[in-house]
Motif scaffolding. Sequence first.
Motif, short mmCIF file in Angstrom:
data_model
loop_
_atom_site.label_atom_id
_atom_site.label_comp_id
_atom_site.label_asym_id
_atom_site.label_seq_id
_atom_site.Cartn_x
_atom_site.Cartn_y
_atom_site.Cartn_z
N LYS A 512 0.84 -1.20 0.00
CA LYS A 512 0.00 0.00 0.00
C LYS A 512 0.88 1.25 0.00
O LYS A 512 0.63 2.21 -0.72
N LYS A 513 1.94 1.22 0.83
CA LYS A 513 2.81 2.39 0.96
C LYS A 513 3.55 2.64 -0.36
O LYS A 513 3.60 3.78 -0.84
N LEU A 514 4.09 1.58 -0.93
CA LEU A 514 4.81 1.75 -2.19
C LEU A 514 3.87 2.26 -3.28
O LEU A 514 4.24 3.11 -4.09
N ALA A 515 2.64 1.74 -3.29
CA ALA A 515 1.69 2.16 -4.33
C ALA A 515 1.43 3.66 -4.25
O ALA A 515 1.34 4.34 -5.28
N SER A 516 1.37 4.20 -3.03
CA SER A 516 1.06 5.63 -2.95
C SER A 516 2.23 6.46 -3.46
O SER A 516 2.04 7.50 -4.08
N GLY A 517 3.47 6.00 -3.27
CA GLY A 517 4.64 6.70 -3.83
C GLY A 517 4.65 6.58 -5.35
O GLY A 517 4.82 7.57 -6.08
N ILE A 518 4.39 5.37 -5.85
CA ILE A 518 4.43 5.15 -7.31
C ILE A 518 3.31 5.92 -8.01
O ILE A 518 3.50 6.45 -9.10
N LEU A 519 2.18 6.04 -7.32
CA LEU A 519 1.06 6.79 -7.90
C LEU A 519 1.52 8.19 -8.31
O LEU A 519 1.20 8.69 -9.38
N GLN A 520 2.31 8.82 -7.44
CA GLN A 520 2.81 10.17 -7.76
C GLN A 520 3.76 10.13 -8.95
O GLN A 520 3.75 11.04 -9.79
N GLU A 521 4.55 9.08 -9.02
CA GLU A 521 5.50 8.99 -10.15
C GLU A 521 4.78 8.79 -11.48
O GLU A 521 5.36 9.02 -12.53
N LEU A 522 3.55 8.34 -11.42
CA LEU A 522 2.80 8.10 -12.66
C LEU A 522 2.15 9.38 -13.20
O LEU A 522 1.53 9.37 -14.26
N ASP A 523 2.30 10.49 -12.43
CA ASP A 523 1.69 11.75 -12.85
C ASP A 523 2.32 12.32 -14.12
O ASP A 523 1.69 13.04 -14.86
N ASP A 524 3.63 12.05 -14.29
CA ASP A 524 4.28 12.63 -15.49
C ASP A 524 4.81 11.51 -16.39
O ASP A 524 4.73 10.33 -16.05
#
Length: 554
Positions: A512-524
């Motif tokens: 869950k924690k990693l997903a929330s970090g990766i979610l931000q990386e998927l913005d660009d």
Amino acid sequence: MSNLTQSNTWKTLEEHYGEISESHMRDMFAEDPQRFEKFSLKLNDILFDYSKNIIDSKTMEQLYQLANDCDMGRWIQRMFDGEPINQTEHRAVLHTALRNKSGEAVMVDGEDVMPAVLAVQQRVKKLAEAIRTRSWRGYYNQPITDVVNIGIGGSNLGPLMVTEALRPYSLHDLNIHYVSNIDENHINDTLEKLNPGTTFFIIASKSFTTQDTMVNAETARQWHINAAGDDRNIDKHFCAVSSNVKAAVEFGIDENNVFQMWDWVGGRYSLWSAISLPIVIAIGQENFDELLRGAYEADVHFKNAPLNKNIPVTMAMLGIWYNNFFGAQATAVLPYDQHLHKFPAYMQQADMESNGKSVDRQGQVVDYSTGPVLFGEIGISGQHAFFQLLHQGTKLVPADILAPVSNIKCIARHHRALMSNVFAQAEALMKGRTEEEAYAELVAAGMDEGEIKALLPNKIFTGNRPTSTFLFNSLSPATLGSLIALYEHKIFVQGIIWNINSFDQWGVELGKKLASGILQELDDNEPTLSHDSSTNGLINYYKELRLKNKGESA
Ligand code: F6P
């Protein structure tokens, strides 16, 4: 070395395993005509036959002794007494309070929780009745035709499984839908058939922070607003079940439409709480009370029956026997009732989220195997899919078979055929087919010696594959309640033997924690370089194709 594996009883069981592991159940049945009577137990209409296991009286004596050595009686009492046995979260474990029909108080931190439990049950009943009797009206004064439960894990699997299981007890003109996946196909596929004016949403989340549920809830809210024009009628179409009332209210749900749950109810044990709202809407309060009663009766049995007559203890110790002495890695749950088709999925969370642990209650890494891989399917479907491995594979997979003696709308031709499979599969797994039997069959089929020689090894079934069978009169609400509670307690007993905490789930946090970090990386669309090469590679391939797809659709 842990105390568990160093204990005298454990060592006795290891020695005994050496003696019995070469024995065949065929011979055990031949030698003891009383074996079925000896190794079966009953709770109301539920018969639990565990005689088709690789056990004898000594096995069971020693397994019960192990349970006794682990202070099982005291642990059972501690759970029912509301002691904080979920020690990593400092919480009591009291799903049993939600079905407590004794009229007695259940204390948590010096306070009787029963008045609050009963008050929430009354509120659930009131809302469910209003929807069922069509007096609850949507924003253009139409009765509700469709209820959509948005939740995941315990906030989905329990109610979904029970709604399916008790389909014959449900109202037919009211549809209950379950949305759990954050993949928008799930909610889109569900909503495309529905009318916003007659659809009611339940946002079910104990924490009210689970990403999947929150994203789906927002989509549902927007769908409603798009149709209704604004959010003034949200209270006619949305309610929430949560222990985080504040977050539910902040989401925009009227406080009067928020049904409380408590931190002493684990998500995977929560179907007895207000998480049951879609169940109560489907089957009505009377039937739901029967479900609770069945579970309560299993609780009373679990609390009072001596260890060697105790069904959950026996189920659990058989699991320990195969898991820790035979080295079995998996276990199967095989219902032969179509309405139990979600039971294996439900049990998967119940068992694997509870006992998939490798650190004991003292924080030490365990040196023995804990919870098995649990899988399953409707037995009949499994027969035509994975039973081959159960019969002739190289792995030992103990299995539970569950079957009703009758169906509510029983067509004898169907049901007898179904039951013949129940009995045949358990017998085949136990007996197998010897070389002599296989040879005789091939001769009878008219084959010549050459053909027989080539085929014979494939026709041999070693047998000695363990099953336990639950036979019950029909899948009534009470029987279902009992069955679920028996399995819950089995999981508890195994957790005590393995000295692990069955009531936390830290293992789901990291992803869950990693997903929330990766979610931000998927913005660009910038290349991602912060992970290992595989994760970077996958993310960047996704970004590349995403960009290309956008270009194509533009
Ligand atoms: O991710 C696991 C889990 O925490 C389960 O234990 C729980 O049943 C599920 O998520 C849903 O949690 P919630 O009801 O808080 O949304």
